[in-house]
Motif scaffolding. Structure first.
Motif, PDB file in Angstrom:
ATOM      1  N   HIS A 237       0.834  -1.210   0.000  1.00 22.11           N
ATOM      2  CA  HIS A 237       0.000   0.000   0.000  1.00 22.11           C
ATOM      3  C   HIS A 237       0.871   1.264   0.000  1.00 22.11           C
ATOM      4  CE1 HIS A 237      -3.399  -2.632   0.867  1.00 22.11           C
ATOM      5  NE2 HIS A 237      -4.195  -1.601   0.729  1.00 22.11           N
ATOM      6  N   PHE A 238       1.942   1.220   0.767  1.00 22.20           N
ATOM      7  CA  PHE A 238       2.832   2.382   0.810  1.00 22.20           C
ATOM      8  C   PHE A 238       3.459   2.640  -0.560  1.00 22.20           C
ATOM      9  CE2 PHE A 238       7.139   4.094   1.282  1.00 22.20           C
ATOM     10  CZ  PHE A 238       6.872   5.291   1.908  1.00 22.20           C
ATOM     11  N   LEU A 239       3.933   1.581  -1.223  1.00 20.70           N
ATOM     12  CA  LEU A 239       4.548   1.745  -2.533  1.00 20.70           C
ATOM     13  C   LEU A 239       3.535   2.227  -3.576  1.00 20.70           C
ATOM     14  CD1 LEU A 239       6.937  -1.349  -2.814  1.00 20.70           C
ATOM     15  CD2 LEU A 239       7.521   1.037  -2.313  1.00 20.70           C
ATOM     16  N   LEU A 240       2.311   1.709  -3.504  1.00 24.17           N
ATOM     17  CA  LEU A 240       1.276   2.183  -4.432  1.00 24.17           C
ATOM     18  C   LEU A 240       0.999   3.673  -4.225  1.00 24.17           C
ATOM     19  CD1 LEU A 240      -1.288  -0.783  -4.374  1.00 24.17           C
ATOM     20  CD2 LEU A 240       0.051   0.001  -6.331  1.00 24.17           C
ATOM     21  N   ARG A 254       0.458  18.077  -7.287  1.00 20.61           N
ATOM     22  CA  ARG A 254      -0.411  18.046  -6.109  1.00 20.61           C
ATOM     23  C   ARG A 254      -0.320  16.700  -5.401  1.00 20.61           C
ATOM     24  NH1 ARG A 254      -5.287  15.281  -6.931  1.00 20.61           N
ATOM     25  NH2 ARG A 254      -5.595  14.550  -9.079  1.00 20.61           N
ATOM     26  N   LEU A 255      -0.811  16.702  -4.160  1.00 27.44           N
ATOM     27  CA  LEU A 255      -0.920  15.464  -3.371  1.00 27.44           C
ATOM     28  C   LEU A 255      -2.383  15.033  -3.402  1.00 27.44           C
ATOM     29  CD1 LEU A 255       0.280  13.384  -1.362  1.00 27.44           C
ATOM     30  CD2 LEU A 255      -0.296  14.976   0.475  1.00 27.44           C
ATOM     31  N   SER A 256      -2.660  13.878  -3.998  1.00 26.94           N
ATOM     32  CA  SER A 256      -4.043  13.448  -4.177  1.00 26.94           C
ATOM     33  C   SER A 256      -4.578  12.762  -2.923  1.00 26.94           C
ATOM     34  CB  SER A 256      -4.149  12.489  -5.373  1.00 26.94           C
ATOM     35  OG  SER A 256      -3.548  11.251  -5.058  1.00 26.94           O
ATOM     36  N   SER A 257      -5.895  12.735  -2.812  1.00 25.97           N
ATOM     37  CA  SER A 257      -6.537  12.067  -1.683  1.00 25.97           C
ATOM     38  C   SER A 257      -6.311  10.553  -1.740  1.00 25.97           C
ATOM     39  CB  SER A 257      -8.034  12.368  -1.689  1.00 25.97           C
ATOM     40  OG  SER A 257      -8.637  11.952  -2.914  1.00 25.97           O
ATOM     41  N   ILE A 258      -6.155   9.994  -2.943  1.00 27.11           N
ATOM     42  CA  ILE A 258      -5.896   8.560  -3.072  1.00 27.11           C
ATOM     43  C   ILE A 258      -4.553   8.205  -2.445  1.00 27.11           C
ATOM     44  CG2 ILE A 258      -5.477   6.687  -4.721  1.00 27.11           C
ATOM     45  CD1 ILE A 258      -7.467   7.967  -6.598  1.00 27.11           C
ATOM     46  N   THR A 259      -3.560   9.057  -2.655  1.00 28.20           N
ATOM     47  CA  THR A 259      -2.247   8.831  -2.048  1.00 28.20           C
ATOM     48  C   THR A 259      -2.347   8.847  -0.530  1.00 28.20           C
ATOM     49  OG1 THR A 259      -1.066   9.786  -3.938  1.00 28.20           O
ATOM     50  CG2 THR A 259       0.106   9.710  -1.826  1.00 28.20           C
ATOM     51  N   VAL A 260      -3.083   9.822  -0.006  1.00 27.61           N
ATOM     52  CA  VAL A 260      -3.260   9.913   1.451  1.00 27.61           C
ATOM     53  C   VAL A 260      -3.972   8.661   1.977  1.00 27.61           C
ATOM     54  CG1 VAL A 260      -4.366  11.211   3.317  1.00 27.61           C
ATOM     55  CG2 VAL A 260      -3.281  12.427   1.414  1.00 27.61           C
ATOM     56  N   PHE A 261      -4.987   8.219   1.240  1.00 24.47           N
ATOM     57  CA  PHE A 261      -5.723   7.020   1.652  1.00 24.47           C
ATOM     58  C   PHE A 261      -4.810   5.793   1.681  1.00 24.47           C
ATOM     59  CE2 PHE A 261      -7.889   3.145   0.199  1.00 24.47           C
ATOM     60  CZ  PHE A 261      -8.752   2.946   1.262  1.00 24.47           C
ATOM     61  N   LEU A 262      -4.012   5.607   0.624  1.00 23.95           N
ATOM     62  CA  LEU A 262      -3.125   4.455   0.555  1.00 23.95           C
ATOM     63  C   LEU A 262      -2.086   4.484   1.674  1.00 23.95           C
ATOM     64  CD1 LEU A 262      -2.597   4.185  -3.311  1.00 23.95           C
ATOM     65  CD2 LEU A 262      -3.787   2.547  -1.853  1.00 23.95           C
ATOM     66  N   SER A 264      -2.404   6.051   4.583  1.00 24.33           N
ATOM     67  CA  SER A 264      -3.116   5.825   5.846  1.00 24.33           C
ATOM     68  C   SER A 264      -3.436   4.344   6.023  1.00 24.33           C
ATOM     69  CB  SER A 264      -4.412   6.643   5.873  1.00 24.33           C
ATOM     70  OG  SER A 264      -4.140   8.022   5.770  1.00 24.33           O
ATOM     71  N   ALA A 265      -3.874   3.711   4.923  1.00 27.43           N
ATOM     72  CA  ALA A 265      -4.165   2.279   4.983  1.00 27.43           C
ATOM     73  C   ALA A 265      -2.913   1.481   5.312  1.00 27.43           C
ATOM     74  CB  ALA A 265      -4.749   1.809   3.651  1.00 27.43           C
ATOM     75  N   SER A 266      -1.780   1.916   4.768  1.00 24.98           N
ATOM     76  CA  SER A 266      -0.516   1.245   5.044  1.00 24.98           C
ATOM     77  C   SER A 266      -0.185   1.279   6.530  1.00 24.98           C
ATOM     78  CB  SER A 266       0.610   1.898   4.245  1.00 24.98           C
ATOM     79  OG  SER A 266       1.861   1.360   4.586  1.00 24.98           O
ATOM     80  N   VAL A 267      -0.328   2.431   7.137  1.00 24.09           N
ATOM     81  CA  VAL A 267      -0.041   2.563   8.571  1.00 24.09           C
ATOM     82  C   VAL A 267      -1.032   1.739   9.392  1.00 24.09           C
ATOM     83  CG1 VAL A 267       0.053   4.171  10.510  1.00 24.09           C
ATOM     84  CG2 VAL A 267       1.023   4.832   8.298  1.00 24.09           C
ATOM     85  N   THR A 268      -2.313   1.790   9.011  1.00 23.22           N
ATOM     86  CA  THR A 268      -3.345   1.048   9.749  1.00 23.22           C
ATOM     87  C   THR A 268      -3.099  -0.451   9.688  1.00 23.22           C
ATOM     88  OG1 THR A 268      -4.978   2.778   9.244  1.00 23.22           O
ATOM     89  CG2 THR A 268      -5.819   0.628   9.943  1.00 23.22           C
ATOM     90  N   ILE A 269      -2.793  -0.963   8.489  1.00 26.04           N
ATOM     91  CA  ILE A 269      -2.543  -2.398   8.325  1.00 26.04           C
ATOM     92  C   ILE A 269      -1.324  -2.817   9.139  1.00 26.04           C
ATOM     93  CG2 ILE A 269      -1.864  -4.184   6.666  1.00 26.04           C
ATOM     94  CD1 ILE A 269      -3.519  -2.605   4.571  1.00 26.04           C
TER      95      ILE A 269
END
Length: 288
Positions: A237-240, A254-262, A264-269
């Protein structure tokens, strides 16, 4: 067997194996006269039970077919030996190999698995699948797994019974047992064997049981070492997210919301895996 050897039980799960079970039992009794031989008749519709009894085995019958793993559990509960040898009743496993497994077990191992040669695989597809399972399981447990799905093995009975509650009722008992022994820190050895061609029709289905074996590997992996699974997923997830950030920054700055989501998901997992790792360690210590 020597007089100072531990008591031995040989357990053979059998379903519709009337054509082979007699010769298998006879081969065991001719080499290990003092061994307890248990044939677990898993709801056979032929003369499996009567043939096994005729050649000197004790027979425990299921009222209906409950699965190969269920037969293994029945055999383990009824076996009286300090050491149990599990083998197929279909003629694939040679009773002459049992002494070699027992001799290796006596060198300080808790389980010795009969590792089949490449020529012993039932088909090319099954051979390729087994090699894949072996590599995946080796990575999961951090030890070399030479034959994950071999049903021919000698084990210390008390160690094996610790994991009865984990064993599935289907054909995945070797996978579960191997993974559990490695993750519990019990020494496991492999002894080369040549498996013969089975007598009769195989009950294993490559796709159905292959998926089941795969799920068992992940199940045992998450039970004993969750980070082995969660960490690569978190890293992916972090690499994606990093890759998508590079793309959006290059195109739109720009920094997209998808990047932030991925990310965040990486840290959560990762955190879920870390907490799961601590929980499994506490549970295992409590069981011990």
């Amino acid at each position: 067997m020597r007089k100072d050897s531990p008591a031995l039980s040989v357990v053979l799960p059998a379903k519709n194996e009337a054509g082979a079970v007699g010769a298998t039992v006879e081969g065991i009794r001719s080499r290990l006269a003092d061994a307890e031989v248990l044939v677990i008749d898993d709801g056979s519709e032929d003369d499996t039970a009567s043939m096994a009894k005729a050649f000197g085995a004790a027979v425990i019958s299921h009222p209906y077919s409950m699965g190969n793993g269920a037969a293994i559990k029945t055999g383990a509960r009824h076996a009286t030996g300090e050491v149990i040898v599990f083998m197929d009743a279909d003629g694939q496993h040679d009773p002459a190999d049992i002494p070699r497994l027992l001799e290796r077990l006596g060198r300080g191992f808790d389980m010795v698995v009969g590792a089949r040669s490449n020529d012993s695989q039932a088909s090319v597809g099954r051979g390729l699948a087994n090699r894949f399972y072996n590599r995946l399981a080796s990575w999961m447990v951090g030890q070399r797994v030479q034959d994950l799905t071999s049903g021919f093995r000698a084990v210390k009975a008390d160690k094996f019974r610790e994991f009865l509650h984990l064993l599935p009722n289907g054909f995945s008992y070797p996978t579960t047992t191997t993974m559990a022994f490695f993750r519990a820190g019990y020494p496991v050895a492999y002894e080369p064997i040549v498996a013969g061609k089975r007598i009769g029709k195989s009950h294993i289905r490559l796709v159905r049981d292959g998926i089941r074996f795969l799920l068992i590997i992940f199940k045992i992996g998450t039970l004993y070492s969750p980070l082995k699974l969660f960490l690569p997923i978190a890293f992916a997830h972090f690499l994606l997210g990093l890759g998508y950030y590079g793309y959006t920054f290059t195109v739109d700055h720009r920094l997209s919301s998808i990047t932030v989501f991925l990310w965040s998901a990486s840290v959560t997992i990762f955190l879920i895996g870390l907490v799961s790792e601590q929980i499994t360690q506490l549970m295992y210590k409590r069981e011990r």
